[in-house]
Design an enzyme around this catalytic site. Sequence first.
Site, short mmCIF file in Angstrom:
data_model
loop_
_atom_site.label_atom_id
_atom_site.label_comp_id
_atom_site.label_asym_id
_atom_site.label_seq_id
_atom_site.Cartn_x
_atom_site.Cartn_y
_atom_site.Cartn_z
CB VAL A 1 -24.70 13.81 -9.31
CG1 VAL A 1 -24.48 12.37 -8.87
CG2 VAL A 1 -23.47 14.34 -10.04
CG ASP B 1 -32.96 6.61 -18.67
OD1 ASP B 1 -33.94 5.98 -19.12
OD2 ASP B 1 -33.02 7.31 -17.64
CE LYS C 1 -33.88 10.72 -18.22
NZ LYS C 1 -34.86 10.75 -17.13
#
Length: 297
Positions: free
Chosen positions: A96, A137, A10
Site C-alpha cells: 500500500v 496509472d 507495476k
Amino acid sequence: MSVTVRVPAKVNAQLAVGAARPDGFHDLANVFLAVGLYDEVTVTEADELRVTCAGPDAAEVPLDRTNLAARAALALAELHGRSPDVHIHIAKDIPVAGGMAGGSADGAGALVACDALWGTNASRDELLDICAELGSDVPFSLVGGAALGTGRGEKLRPLEVGGTFHWVFAMADGGLSTPAVFREFDRLAEGTEIPEPVASEDLLAALEKGDTAALAAALSNDLQPAALSLRPSLADTLAAGRAAGALAGLVSGSGPTTAFLVADAESAETVAEALRASGTCRSVRTASAPAPGATVL
Ligand code: C5P
C-alpha cells in the site's frame, strides 16, 4: 453471484518527468512493466456500496468512497444509469502506498469486475476512459504487459517484450504520498531547465530483445532524487541490493518500494535473502515481468 478479477502491480522501468503543467500534473514518459504481484478484487451484489480488504497491509487501505475501487464502481454505475450497490472485497498483496500502483490496480479490477457482474458490456475504450479519470496509472493496470505512458501517464502505447525479467522488491516501512514526491521533485528542480520527457531508445530496445543486462543499464527514475530526499534511508536499501548482486536497483515510481533487476530466478532468491538479512527494509518479495493485466478469474 460474484466476480473476481486479478490485477498486477507495476514497476516503472523508466520514469522521465517534465515540468509541472498548469493543471498541476507533470508530463511523463513512463515505461510501465506489470509484475507478478497481484491483488484480487471480488464484487458481489449487495444492499449498498461497501468495501472490505484483507491482507498484511489491509489496515492502511481506506474503505470509504476515496478508495479507487469504490470510485470505479460509482463511475461505471453512473455511466449506465444503474445502482452502484455492490460489495467490493480486496484481497491485497500489493504494498500500500508503495509506488507499485496497488490502489490503481484495485480501481481497474473493480471496474472490470462490476462490468462483468452487471453485464454492462462496456467497450475497451469506455473502460480505459473511466480508468484515466480515476488516476494516471489506472489504465495501465487494466492492460498490463508493458506500455509507454505519455501525457500524465494515461495515454498508452503497448510495448513488445522479448523475454522474462526477474525482479526483487524491498518494501519500506510506511508509504510515501505521490503528490508529496512530485512536489519535492518541483522543489529540487527550481531554477533549472527541465527537458521534455522522452522514452529511452536503449531501454525500449532492451525490453524488445528481452536483454536483462541492457535493461539494467537503461533503467531510470526522475522521481528517485525526490523520494530519497524525503526518505534518505532508501539509499541504504539500494546499496544493500546492489552489494548482494542485483544488476541494478531503483526506487519504484514515487516509492518507497525499491526494485532490483536480477539476472535470473536463482539470483532473485540470493538477492532477496541478502536484503532480508540487511535490516534495511520491512519485507522482500520476488516477482517476474511482464504480467497480464486485469483478468477475470
Ligand atoms: O493521477 P493520480 O491521481 O494517480 O495522481 C496523484 C498525484 O500525483 C496528482 O495529484 C499529482 O500531484 C501527481 N502526479 C503528477 N503528474 C503525473 C501523475 C501524478 O504530478 N503525471
